[in-house]
Structures are given as structure tokens and as C-alpha cells.
Design an enzyme around this catalytic site. Structure first.
Site, mmCIF file in Angstrom:
data_model
loop_
_atom_site.group_PDB
_atom_site.id
_atom_site.type_symbol
_atom_site.label_atom_id
_atom_site.label_comp_id
_atom_site.label_asym_id
_atom_site.label_seq_id
_atom_site.Cartn_x
_atom_site.Cartn_y
_atom_site.Cartn_z
ATOM 1 N N HIS A 117 0.869 -1.181 0.000
ATOM 2 C CA HIS A 117 0.000 0.000 0.000
ATOM 3 C C HIS A 117 0.910 1.237 0.000
ATOM 4 C CE1 HIS A 117 -2.829 2.951 1.734
ATOM 5 N NE2 HIS A 117 -3.801 2.109 1.477
ATOM 6 N N GLN A 197 -4.359 -5.228 7.013
ATOM 7 C CA GLN A 197 -5.310 -6.209 6.459
ATOM 8 C C GLN A 197 -5.209 -7.566 7.139
ATOM 9 O OE1 GLN A 197 -7.698 -5.378 4.455
ATOM 10 N NE2 GLN A 197 -6.955 -3.361 3.827
HETATM 11 N N1 PLP Z 1 -1.653 -0.638 4.622
HETATM 12 C C1 PLP Z 1 -2.564 -1.465 4.102
HETATM 13 C C2 PLP Z 1 -2.167 -2.861 3.724
HETATM 14 C C3 PLP Z 1 -3.874 -1.022 3.920
HETATM 15 O O1 PLP Z 1 -4.787 -1.844 3.386
HETATM 16 C C4 PLP Z 1 -4.216 0.301 4.297
HETATM 17 C C5 PLP Z 1 -5.568 0.817 4.045
HETATM 18 O O2 PLP Z 1 -6.279 0.385 3.172
HETATM 19 C C6 PLP Z 1 -3.230 1.112 4.853
HETATM 20 C C7 PLP Z 1 -1.957 0.601 5.004
HETATM 21 C C8 PLP Z 1 -3.539 2.502 5.297
HETATM 22 O O3 PLP Z 1 -4.462 2.488 6.356
HETATM 23 P P1 PLP Z 1 -5.118 3.838 6.884
HETATM 24 O O4 PLP Z 1 -5.712 4.518 5.688
HETATM 25 O O5 PLP Z 1 -6.147 3.364 7.869
HETATM 26 O O6 PLP Z 1 -4.044 4.642 7.516
#
Ligand code: PLP
Length: 405
Positions: A117, A197
Site C-alpha cells: 500500500h 489487512q
Molecule cells: N496498509 C494497508 C495494507 C492497507 O490496506 C491500508 C488501508 O487500506 C493502509 C496501510 C492505510 O491504512 P489507513 O488509511 O487506515 O491509515
């Protein structure tokens, strides 16, 4: 499984019963979590820590009880290792700032993977720019699993940190995180696990996993938005400097020298989200009452059923088909003449039938680019989804595909 506990799910969207399959983006909240937020503001709202008055002491106690619940949820050795943040993204930025300031020097390297991500890429990239360090990327095998052989080759005496997702938010696959941690530790390199996740779908034990850091978001696990967790092994957190300055994180302030608070407060500058932490504590109680293993099993079965049903449709490609998954499945559909149907079009037609899925790059552009598609359609499940939801989704998808030929 306890669908009636989630008031939002009983509504209709476009005159159809809502089928919510966008849980990887955020989960819906059970009534106990909604009530906890109202209860906090109705009965005991006051700023935490240092307050001598009753309300402040109640708020402090609730906030610290929630920290204990998080520690138990992930089997941390102590609640000192649990830092409240704004979310996974904030946790990663905080770690990049703190770890980077203390541990990274020109020429050093940080390793992430191709399927991360953006939250687990950009903070490290920004850090590498600041420090003239290099970001290395674990490639994928043809089946889209992480290439652990290539990872071995990337680890070197320049590597300072490895930061990898436990479960891919696009593909839903469970990465071989135990192996990655073992290989990194053999070289004395610490590992940060992006658990955004995985914590909602798997039983998490940081001591057994032996990860050095774990980050995740409350809102993806039936808790409120605006709250996340940065777990760090105490021996690491003790060594690292605070990432942010302000109230709460200090022991004593003077213009000559400021000394810092003990763990975990050293990393929590400013008024914390104590209403959010309390509500997340209630979400943790809620999932523990149902049983984390039962939830994991239920979601595993649903995801398997979802993938099997998708596999029956012609001209449809499921990504990372057959690999072990937790919660999410991504796919694309093609017209009979072989042209890709844009995932956005599929998403819109599903929405018109009351089905909520996510389409696009899912904040993982390097992976989407690697797949050479404009994006994917992602369906992701949570504890309240049922096989009937999957059937309704598949029926709606068939209609959408027919209309898009
Ligand atoms: N990392 C992963 C694998 C994610 O799926 C997400 C959100 O979809 C994030 C990081 C970021 O999370 P947040 O937007 O809650 O900070």
C-alpha cells in the site's frame, strides 16, 4: 454471524438490500461501538492524564484499559509497547521519522515489496530522500507471491529495516511473513509488519511472530476512524527518539533541555484520541466474544466461496488465484472479444444493484502497474457477511457483465 448488531447493514441502497463487500477499505461498526462513543461524550469526557478531577480519572482509566485490550489482542508482552496513533498511515510515518532519525544513514537500505500500500512505500521513500538512502523492492513471482529467494539476495549489511504487508490489500494473499522475519533476523535486520489487512482477519501473536514493529488501523476492525496502533518491541522503542514533540510526551521541559516521558507516552504527543481508544476497546471485546478463530474461519470460508464462484464465470481473471487469502479477492472481467471492461464500470453497475465493492488502484499503484491493468475490482468480506451476500454479488456481477458486452 451477528449481522443485526450492525445498524447500517439493514438499509437499502438504490432500492436493493445493501450488500457491503468493501470491508478492506473500512468495516462497519456494531451498536456497542457506536454506543461507546456516545457514552464517552455523554458521561465522562475529559482530557486524560494528569487530571486530578473525577472525569479525567475515569477517561484516563478507560483509555489505559483500551491499551491493555490492544496488547492482549496482539499478544504483546506489555501495554508499554502499544502506541496509539491516528491510523496505519500515521504509525508508518511515525516509525519512518523516529527509526530514520536514529538508525538510517547515507548509503543504507530499506526493503519493501512490490505489492505494498502507498502508506508502506511513501514514508520510506521520503525518509530515503532525506537520508540519501535507497529503497529496495522484493519482486513477485509469476503467481504474484513474494519472491523470497530474491528477498534473500536483497538483504545485505546495508539493510537497516524491512517493512512488508502481512496481507495484501489488493490481492488478499497472506504473505510468508514468518519466513521474511526469520531471514531478516538472520542478518540482524528488524522487520515492520503492515498488519492493516491481517489483524482484522487472522489471530495475531507478535511474540510468536517475533516482528519488531506492527502497524494497523482500528477502523478496519469494527472500531472508529482516526485511531491506529504502532506496536514496537520494548527494546526498540526504548532506543528510538520521539517522532513528534508537544504535550504528553515530555517528562520535563525547559528552554535549555527537555526530557521525555516513559513508554508509551514518549511517542504520544498531544491530546490522544481517548474516545476512539475506548470505542476500539469495545470493538475488541465484541470480536473476542464471538471468537477470533471463529471469525477467521468464517471469513476464510467466505473468501474461498467467493473465489470459487468467480472462477465459474467466463472471461474473468482472479488475481493470485489459488493462493491462501484472508478477506479480499481482486479480479477483472473481459468482454467476449477480449477487451478489458474497466473496473470502474463494473463497480458502478454493482452499486446500482446495492452491492458495494472497491475499484481502482487500491492505493497500490506499483502493483497495479505491474499487473498492467487500469485497476481491479475488489470484493472483501467481514464477520457479518454471508454466503447469501456472495450469491447476491455474483448475480449482480453477471448482470453487469451482460450489460457491458
Ligand atoms: N496498509 C494497508 C495494507 C492497507 O490496506 C491500508 C488501508 O487500506 C493502509 C496501510 C492505510 O491504512 P489507513 O488509511 O487506515 O491509515
Amino acid at each position: 454471524m451477528n449481522r443485526e448488531d450492525f445498524p447500517i447493514l439493514s438499509q437499502q441502497v438504490h432500492n436493493r438490500a445493501l450488500v457491503y463487500l468493501d470491508n478492506a477499505a473500512t468495516t462497519q461498526k456494531p451498536q456497542v461501538v457506536i454506543d461507546a462513543i456516545a457514552e464517552a461524550y455523554s458521561h465522562w469526557n475529559a482530557n486524560v492524564h494528569r487530571g486530578v478531577h473525577h472525569l479525567s480519572q475515569v477517561a484516563t482509566q478507560k483509555h489505559e484499559e483500551a491499551r491493555e485490550k490492544v496488547a492482549q489482542l496482539i499478544h504483546a508482552q506489555s501495554s508499554e509497547e502499544i502506541i496509539f496513533t491516528k491510523g496505519t498511515t500515521d504509525s508508518l510515518n511515525m516509525l519512518a521519522r523516529s527509526f530514520g532519525d536514529a538508525m538510517l544513514h547515507e548509503g543504507d537500505e530499506i526493503i519493501v515489496s512490490q505489492l505494498e500500500h502507498h502508506s508502506n512505500i511513501v514514508p520510506w521513500q521520503m525518509l530515503c530522500e532525506r537520508k540519501k538512502a535507497t529503497l529496495r523492492v522484493i519482486p513477485l513471482r509469476e503467481d504474484l507471491s513474494l519472491d523470497t529467494e530474491a528477498f534473500k539476495g536483497l538483504l545485505s549489511d546495508k539493510t537497516r529495516l524491512v517493512s512488508v504487508a502481512h496481507v495484501s490489500n489488493v490481492l488478499g494473499i497472506v504473505n510468508p511473513i514468518e519466513e521474511i522475519i526469520r531471514l531478516a533476523h538472520e542478518k540482524g535486520v528488524p522487520v515492520c509488519v503492515d498488519g492493516a489487512q491481517s489483524v482484522p482477519h487472522l489471530v495475531m501473536d507478535v511474540q510468536q511472530l517475533d516482528c519488531d514493529f506492527l502497524v494497523f488501523s482500528a477502523h478496519k476492525m469494527y472500531g472508529p476512524t482516526g485511531l491506529g496502533i504502532l506496536y514496537g518491541k520494548k527494546e526498540w522503542l526504548d532506543q528510538l527518539p520521539p517522532a513528534e514533540g508537544g504535550g504528553e510526551m515530555i517528562e520535563h521541559v525547559s528552554f535549555e533541555k527537555t526530557t521525555y516521558n516513559v513508554l508509551p507516552y514518549k511517542f504520544e504527543a498531544g491530546t490522544p484520541n481517548y474516545v476512539g481508544s475506548h470505542a476500539f476497546g469495545k470493538a475488541i471485546d465484541y470480536v473476542q466474544e464471538i471468537g477470533l478463530e471463529q471469525i477467521a474461519e468464517h471469513e476464510h470460508e467466505l473468501a474461498k466461496y467467493l473465489e470459487a464462484q468467480l472462477a465459474l464465470l467466463p472471461n474473468l481473471r482472479v488475481y493470485a488465484a489459488g493462493l491462501p487469502k484472508a478477506g479480499a479477492v481482486s479480479f477483472n472481467v473481459y468482454r467476449e472479444d477480449g477487451v478489458l471492461i474497466h473496473p470502474f464500470d463494473v463497480g458502478v453497475l454493482l452499486d446500482r444493484q446495492g452491492v458495494a465493492v472497491r475499484t481502482g488502484h487500491h492505493c497500490a499503484e506499483p502493483l497495479i502497474e505491474y499487473l498492467q491493468v487500469p485497476g481491479t475490482v475488489r470484493a472483501s468480506v467481514a464477520l457479518y457477511n454471508t454466503p447469501e451476500d456472495i450469491d447476491a454479488f455474483i448475480a449482480a456481477l453477471k448482470k453487469a457483465i451482460m450489460m457491458l458486452q
